[in-house]
Design a protein around this motif. Structure first.
Motif, PDB file in Angstrom:
ATOM      1  N   ARG A 239     -51.493  19.903 -58.325  1.00 21.66           N
ATOM      2  CA  ARG A 239     -51.210  21.296 -58.057  1.00 21.66           C
ATOM      3  C   ARG A 239     -50.598  21.521 -56.850  1.00 21.66           C
ATOM      4  O   ARG A 239     -50.943  20.788 -55.723  1.00 21.66           O
ATOM      5  CB  ARG A 239     -52.390  22.044 -57.901  1.00 21.66           C
ATOM      6  CG  ARG A 239     -52.344  23.614 -57.971  1.00 21.66           C
ATOM      7  CD  ARG A 239     -53.869  24.084 -58.146  1.00 21.66           C
ATOM      8  NE  ARG A 239     -54.946  23.697 -57.718  1.00 21.66           N
ATOM      9  CZ  ARG A 239     -55.098  23.932 -56.478  1.00 21.66           C
ATOM     10  NH1 ARG A 239     -54.599  24.859 -55.967  1.00 21.66           N
ATOM     11  NH2 ARG A 239     -56.507  23.590 -55.945  1.00 21.66           N
ATOM     12  N   ASP A 240     -49.431  22.326 -56.810  1.00 20.02           N
ATOM     13  CA  ASP A 240     -48.581  22.573 -55.414  1.00 20.02           C
ATOM     14  C   ASP A 240     -48.800  23.894 -55.205  1.00 20.02           C
ATOM     15  O   ASP A 240     -49.344  25.088 -56.015  1.00 20.02           O
ATOM     16  CB  ASP A 240     -47.411  22.030 -55.683  1.00 20.02           C
ATOM     17  CG  ASP A 240     -46.411  22.691 -56.671  1.00 20.02           C
ATOM     18  OD1 ASP A 240     -46.442  23.907 -56.601  1.00 20.02           O
ATOM     19  OD2 ASP A 240     -46.033  21.943 -57.521  1.00 20.02           O
ATOM     20  N   GLU A 241     -48.097  24.331 -53.921  1.00 21.17           N
ATOM     21  CA  GLU A 241     -48.263  25.879 -53.643  1.00 21.17           C
ATOM     22  C   GLU A 241     -46.564  26.286 -53.586  1.00 21.17           C
ATOM     23  O   GLU A 241     -46.407  27.118 -52.758  1.00 21.17           O
ATOM     24  CB  GLU A 241     -48.751  25.847 -52.230  1.00 21.17           C
ATOM     25  CG  GLU A 241     -50.138  25.431 -52.091  1.00 21.17           C
ATOM     26  CD  GLU A 241     -50.788  25.402 -50.710  1.00 21.17           C
ATOM     27  OE1 GLU A 241     -50.331  25.644 -49.808  1.00 21.17           O
ATOM     28  OE2 GLU A 241     -52.091  25.019 -50.751  1.00 21.17           O
TER      29      GLU A 241
ATOM     30  N   ARG B 115     -33.203  13.284 -61.155  1.00 19.84           N
ATOM     31  CA  ARG B 115     -31.958  13.233 -62.178  1.00 19.84           C
ATOM     32  C   ARG B 115     -32.489  14.028 -63.413  1.00 19.84           C
ATOM     33  O   ARG B 115     -32.118  13.962 -64.718  1.00 19.84           O
ATOM     34  CB  ARG B 115     -31.854  11.935 -62.570  1.00 19.84           C
ATOM     35  CG  ARG B 115     -31.358  11.214 -61.561  1.00 19.84           C
ATOM     36  CD  ARG B 115     -29.672  11.086 -61.236  1.00 19.84           C
ATOM     37  NE  ARG B 115     -28.701  11.996 -62.064  1.00 19.84           N
ATOM     38  CZ  ARG B 115     -28.243  12.987 -61.160  1.00 19.84           C
ATOM     39  NH1 ARG B 115     -28.529  12.899 -59.815  1.00 19.84           N
ATOM     40  NH2 ARG B 115     -27.438  13.804 -61.764  1.00 19.84           N
ATOM     41  N   GLY B 116     -33.902  14.881 -63.307  1.00 17.47           N
ATOM     42  CA  GLY B 116     -34.121  15.684 -64.531  1.00 17.47           C
ATOM     43  C   GLY B 116     -34.854  14.353 -65.649  1.00 17.47           C
ATOM     44  O   GLY B 116     -34.599  14.673 -66.783  1.00 17.47           O
ATOM     45  N   LEU B 117     -35.212  13.270 -65.027  1.00 18.40           N
ATOM     46  CA  LEU B 117     -35.750  12.322 -66.068  1.00 18.40           C
ATOM     47  C   LEU B 117     -37.157  12.091 -65.644  1.00 18.40           C
ATOM     48  O   LEU B 117     -38.137  11.550 -66.619  1.00 18.40           O
ATOM     49  CB  LEU B 117     -35.061  11.070 -65.779  1.00 18.40           C
ATOM     50  CG  LEU B 117     -33.829  10.841 -66.279  1.00 18.40           C
ATOM     51  CD1 LEU B 117     -33.179   9.476 -66.049  1.00 18.40           C
ATOM     52  CD2 LEU B 117     -33.809  11.178 -67.961  1.00 18.40           C
ATOM     53  N   GLY B 118     -37.754  12.520 -64.613  1.00 14.90           N
ATOM     54  CA  GLY B 118     -39.331  12.254 -64.221  1.00 14.90           C
ATOM     55  C   GLY B 118     -40.330  12.718 -64.883  1.00 14.90           C
ATOM     56  O   GLY B 118     -40.933  12.096 -65.671  1.00 14.90           O
ATOM     57  N   LEU B 119     -40.118  13.967 -65.479  1.00 11.20           N
ATOM     58  CA  LEU B 119     -41.121  14.717 -66.550  1.00 11.20           C
ATOM     59  C   LEU B 119     -40.787  14.203 -68.016  1.00 11.20           C
ATOM     60  O   LEU B 119     -41.615  14.173 -68.670  1.00 11.20           O
ATOM     61  CB  LEU B 119     -40.828  16.121 -66.455  1.00 11.20           C
ATOM     62  CG  LEU B 119     -41.500  16.849 -65.092  1.00 11.20           C
ATOM     63  CD1 LEU B 119     -41.201  18.388 -65.251  1.00 11.20           C
ATOM     64  CD2 LEU B 119     -42.959  16.497 -64.681  1.00 11.20           C
ATOM     65  N   THR B 120     -39.742  13.697 -68.179  1.00 15.23           N
ATOM     66  CA  THR B 120     -39.323  13.291 -69.599  1.00 15.23           C
ATOM     67  C   THR B 120     -40.271  11.828 -69.707  1.00 15.23           C
ATOM     68  O   THR B 120     -41.016  11.545 -70.758  1.00 15.23           O
ATOM     69  CB  THR B 120     -38.003  12.921 -69.798  1.00 15.23           C
ATOM     70  OG1 THR B 120     -37.154  13.997 -69.430  1.00 15.23           O
ATOM     71  CG2 THR B 120     -37.637  12.376 -71.046  1.00 15.23           C
TER      72      THR B 120
HETATM   73  N1  LIG Z   1     -43.945  20.981 -58.993  1.00 15.22           N
HETATM   74  C1  LIG Z   1     -42.877  22.070 -59.612  1.00 15.22           C
HETATM   75  N2  LIG Z   1     -42.608  23.084 -59.436  1.00 15.22           N
HETATM   76  C2  LIG Z   1     -41.452  23.581 -59.859  1.00 15.22           C
HETATM   77  N3  LIG Z   1     -40.466  23.237 -60.542  1.00 15.22           N
HETATM   78  C3  LIG Z   1     -40.715  21.951 -60.956  1.00 15.22           C
HETATM   79  C4  LIG Z   1     -41.920  21.289 -60.334  1.00 15.22           C
HETATM   80  N4  LIG Z   1     -41.815  19.723 -61.066  1.00 15.22           N
HETATM   81  C5  LIG Z   1     -40.684  19.870 -61.896  1.00 15.22           C
HETATM   82  N5  LIG Z   1     -40.054  21.025 -61.788  1.00 15.22           N
HETATM   83  C6  LIG Z   1     -38.830  21.480 -62.427  1.00 15.22           C
HETATM   84  O1  LIG Z   1     -38.886  20.582 -63.782  1.00 15.22           O
HETATM   85  C7  LIG Z   1     -37.604  20.010 -63.377  1.00 15.22           C
HETATM   86  C8  LIG Z   1     -37.558  18.695 -64.025  1.00 15.22           C
HETATM   87  O2  LIG Z   1     -38.500  17.762 -63.149  1.00 15.22           O
HETATM   88  P1  LIG Z   1     -38.447  16.141 -63.100  1.00 15.22           P
HETATM   89  O3  LIG Z   1     -38.075  15.935 -64.563  1.00 15.22           O
HETATM   90  O4  LIG Z   1     -39.124  15.509 -62.340  1.00 15.22           O
HETATM   91  O5  LIG Z   1     -36.877  16.013 -62.897  1.00 15.22           O
HETATM   92  P2  LIG Z   1     -36.354  15.825 -61.167  1.00 15.22           P
HETATM   93  O6  LIG Z   1     -35.637  14.431 -61.451  1.00 15.22           O
HETATM   94  O7  LIG Z   1     -35.335  16.882 -61.165  1.00 15.22           O
HETATM   95  O8  LIG Z   1     -37.469  15.990 -60.398  1.00 15.22           O
HETATM   96  C9  LIG Z   1     -37.115  19.890 -61.864  1.00 15.22           C
HETATM   97  O9  LIG Z   1     -35.759  19.991 -61.855  1.00 15.22           O
HETATM   98  C10 LIG Z   1     -37.815  21.169 -61.626  1.00 15.22           C
HETATM   99  O10 LIG Z   1     -36.730  22.140 -61.790  1.00 15.22           O
END
Ligand SMILES: Nc1ncnc2c1ncn2[C@@H]1O[C@H](COP(=O)(O)OP(=O)(O)O)[C@@H](O)[C@H]1O
Ligand SMILES: [Mg+2]
Length: 435
Positions: free
Chosen positions: A367-369, A399-404
């Protein structure tokens, strides 16, 4: 004298009739062929009215088309002009009566028939007429012959007129069908062209995707080892207790950058479409509390550079022991905590918590703020290359791949990942894992 000899008046009358019949049959056959070949309405009207005049021996013939409540005298073949091109209400002309009643009108003397607007006809040559519907079930029009004398119109003349009108109706239907068929053919060609183009574009895209995957893999392999080397050097420098504060700050930044490069390289590899489905966790017994501490330690310099603190709540000792792939889960948490640091404001806290939900599931919450993720974008941030809006402050943007990668890795464990509102503000990423 043989009563059936060549001079017998009955016989010669019969021959005359059969000659006429033959001629009429030939003429009507010819008209039917012409009608069948006609490629437009105007030709049909011309063929039918000329043949009507000839076959009925009339002084004029008209083809009238129904246009809603009007009768359009569309084509005329006559000794002198009648109503060519004019339109009359259905109720005020004989063709209207024919269409409405779907039956022929035979007028031997126009002066004696109440259907005739006599004042309109008096100045014309017409003294008698026959008119039949074109397409009797749902009349499209009417075909009529006019004579300049009052005369008894024969059943034969009426039958010939009707035969022509039927031929014209067929030809008109044929025209519509042919138009429809041509339109359908044209539409089909358009669709074919469109689908070919789509197929080509898809092929180009997949080729592009394959190339970019290959490039990504190359890049990832080339980046991983130097990044690991840099991390090693930076860590060993940071372990020196006598390192000056300025230098410590610099090496922290170097370590964070190398760590980010390495993580991005791994994300690239694991999310490349060639690798999709190939992420198979190597299961081992792991303690989430220990994993959390490792991740906090790795990202501590990153948080410190933003004057943030990582607040850990690792759960009851031994409460979150599960069977999972430690390396994959460590990288999932690294990505989530890194995002939290990047999107949280300076001097805020990043909360990382592990807890057992029930006998079957454990939950890890980061969780973040920061500003949080808008509700309508929550499903999309897990898509490949999704990067929403302005990146938070901190290290170079991702690069938008972390969450993927996180979603792939968590789902490969049979778990789920979702984003919710944080407490008060910020975002809250919840990972649910079987264990
Ligand atoms: N903790 C967060 N708070 C707000 N937006 C987030 C957070 N984590 C991820 N995002 C949004 O999700 C997008 C995709 O995240 P991620 O896949 O990790 O790519 P990036 O490589 O940009 O970190 C980010 O560009 C951001 O817009
Ligand atoms: Mg990220």
């Amino acid at each position: 004298m043989n009563s059936n000899g060549p001079d017998d008046p009955a016989r010669s009358g019969g021959q005359e009739l059969s000659l006429r019949e033959n001629h009429d049959a030939e003429r009507i056959l010819c008209a039917a062929q012409d009608l069948w070949r006609a490629r437009d309405l105007q030709s049909i009207l011309q063929i039918a009215s000329r043949a009507a005049r000839e076959l009925t021996g009339a002084d004029g013939a008209s083809f009238v088309l129904r246009e809603g409540e009007l009768c359009h005298y569309a084509q005329e073949d006559a000794i002198s002009s009648l109503w060519q091109g004019r339109r009359f209400p259905m109720s005020s002309c004989v063709s209207g009566w024919v269409m409405e009643n779907r039956s022929p009108a035979v007028v031997d003397d126009i002066a004696l028939d109440p259907r005739i607007p006599i004042d309109v006809y008096r100045p014309t040559f017409v003294r008698s007429m026959a008119m039949v519907p074109v397409h009797a079930r749902a009349p499209l029009g009417a075909l009529g012959s006019y004579w300049g004398t009052s005369r008894a119109i024969t059943a034969r003349e009426l039958a010939l007129l009707q035969a022509l009108a039927d031929g014209a109706a067929l030809a008109m239907e044929n025209l519509v069908l042919r138009d429809d068929a041509e339109r359908a053919q044209a539409r089909m060609s358009e669709l074919e062209a469109a689908s070919c183009e789509l197929a080509e574009r898809y092929q180009a895209l997949t080729d592009g995707q394959r190339q970019s995957d290959a490039l990504n893999e190359l890049l990832a392999h080339d980046l991983r080892s130097p990044a690991a080397g840099i991390m090693l050097v930076a860590r060993s420098r940071l372990r020196d207790p006598d390192i000056p504060e300025r230098e410590q700050h610099r090496w922290s930044k170097v370590l964070c950058s190398a760590e980010l490069i390495q993580r991005t390289a791994m994300n690239l590899l694991d999310t490349s479409s060639r690798e999709m489905g190939a992420l198979v966790p190597r299961l081992e017994e792991i303690d989430l509390a220990v994993l959390l501490e490792e991740v906090a330690e790795i990202l501590e310099p990153h948080a410190a550079s933003r004057r943030q603190r990582i607040e850990l709540r690792p759960g009851a000792p031994g409460g979150c022991r599960i069977r999972a792939d430690g390396d994959l889960l460590r990288r999932v948490l690294q990505n989530l905590v890194d995002n939290a640091i990047r999107h949280g404001p300076a001097r805020s806290a990043v909360h990382v918590e592990a807890r057992r939900r029930d006998a079957r599931w454990v939950e890890v919450v980061v969780r973040d703020e920061g500003p949080g993720v808008p509700v309508h974008l929550r499903d999309h941030i897990f898509d490949r290359y999704a990067r929403l809006g302005v990146q938070g402050a901190g290290l170079s943007a991702g690069r938008g791949l972390g969450l993927t990668f996180c979603k792939l890795a968590v789902e490969a464990h049979g778990g789920t990942i979702e984003v919710r509102d944080g407490e008060g503000r910020g975002s809250c990423f919840c990972v649910l894992l079987p264990g």
